[in-house]
Design an enzyme around this catalytic site. Structure first.
Site, PDB file in Angstrom:
ATOM      1  N   HIS A  97       0.851  -1.194   0.000  1.00  0.00           N
ATOM      2  CA  HIS A  97       0.000   0.000   0.000  1.00  0.00           C
ATOM      3  C   HIS A  97       0.879   1.234   0.000  1.00  0.00           C
ATOM      4  CE1 HIS A  97      -3.439   2.466   2.118  1.00  0.00           C
ATOM      5  NE2 HIS A  97      -2.918   3.095   1.089  1.00  0.00           N
ATOM      6  N   GLU A 140       0.796   7.469  -3.660  1.00  0.00           N
ATOM      7  CA  GLU A 140       1.717   7.276  -2.545  1.00  0.00           C
ATOM      8  C   GLU A 140       2.922   8.200  -2.644  1.00  0.00           C
ATOM      9  OE1 GLU A 140       1.275   5.267   0.274  1.00  0.00           O
ATOM     10  OE2 GLU A 140      -0.729   5.431  -0.605  1.00  0.00           O
ATOM     11  N   HIS A 144       3.009  10.613   0.486  1.00  0.00           N
ATOM     12  CA  HIS A 144       4.000  10.149   1.462  1.00  0.00           C
ATOM     13  C   HIS A 144       5.445  10.309   0.981  1.00  0.00           C
ATOM     14  CE1 HIS A 144       0.802   8.527   3.952  1.00  0.00           C
ATOM     15  NE2 HIS A 144       0.306   7.901   2.883  1.00  0.00           N
TER      16      HIS A 144
END
Length: 246
Positions: A97, A140, A144
């Site tokens: 993930h 992502e 992040h």
């Protein structure tokens, strides 16, 4: 004794002495060297391969590697699930993930960076074995990866290194249909399969119906570490569904 004969004896004794001395020197020499061998230079290249260094992030305390059980995502999302991940014939089990930078309390997200916000399609495809959705890769990175202080290439290289650090227990590698599972049993299986990982450094999460993720806490050098805040998000149910692929 005639002088000529004496001279021959002296010459013979000298030759014998030289031969003995040479033999003794040969025995003293380390095995595998030749008379012309020179000691290895401290600057001589080491022929053995060296592992590439781990990219060093900055501005946070540690990472969380989030491994999603793909069949749970596909079942929960139904027709709206990503087709790269969930289309008929896809058989993913645990996938990445994300790799999330964390503070000891809380986490950064959507940070300013000099790196591009978009990820080239070819770069995203290089991760398709562990992150099958290109949309997930881009998301992502923006949410992040932008907060790690790393370049795109270093961030995605780090994701793969992190995956290589975590062993998925053999009983959970294939996305086969199985009975209801106890999240604590799955957690214990991960702890047993990964020396150095402790129960306070991992969280198994669930929603109302399905087991969703295994989250493993890692240092910036990708060693296991404790993370009380992440561990508190562990599923407290005694049994949840862990579906297989359709």
């Amino acid at each position: 004794m005639p002088a000529g004969k004496l001279a021959r004896y002296v010459l013979l004794a000298a030759l014998i002495g030289i031969t003995v001395l040479t033999y003794l020197r040969e025995q003293d020499r380390p095995h595998g060297t030749s008379p012309s061998s020179s000691p290895p230079s401290e600057h001589q290249a080491d022929p053995s391969p060296r592992p590439s260094p781990i990219p060093a992030g900055s501005g946070f305390d540690y990472y969380v590697l989030a491994l999603s059980w793909s069949p749970s995502y596909c079942a929960a999302e139904g027709p709206s699930a990503n087709r790269q991940q969930c289309a008929s014939g896809k058989s993913y089990g645990f996938i990445v993930h994300g790799l999330w930078p964390q503070y000891e309390r809380g986490y950064p997200q959507d940070c300013d960076t000099s790196q591009p916000r978009d990820v080239p399609f070819a770069r995203a495809k290089q991760l398709s074995d562990i992150m099958p959705s290109t949309g997930l890769v881009v998301h992502e990175w923006r949410k992040h990866g932008s907060c790690t202080g790393l370049s795109q290439d270093d961030y995605f290289t780090l994701i793969r290194k992190a995956v290589e650090q975590v062993s998925i227990p053999s009983a959970y590698r294939q996305p086969t249909q199985r009975p209801l599972v106890n999240p604590l049993v799955l957690e214990q299986a991960f702890v047993s399969a990964n020396p150095g990982l402790t129960p306070d450094g991992i969280a198994v999460t669930c929603d109302r119906d399905y087991l969703r993720e295994v989250r493993v806490c890692l240092t910036k050098d990708l060693n296991f570490r404790i993370c009380p805040e992440v561990e508190r998000a562990s599923c407290r149910k005694r049994s949840v569904e862990m579906p297989g692929t359709q």
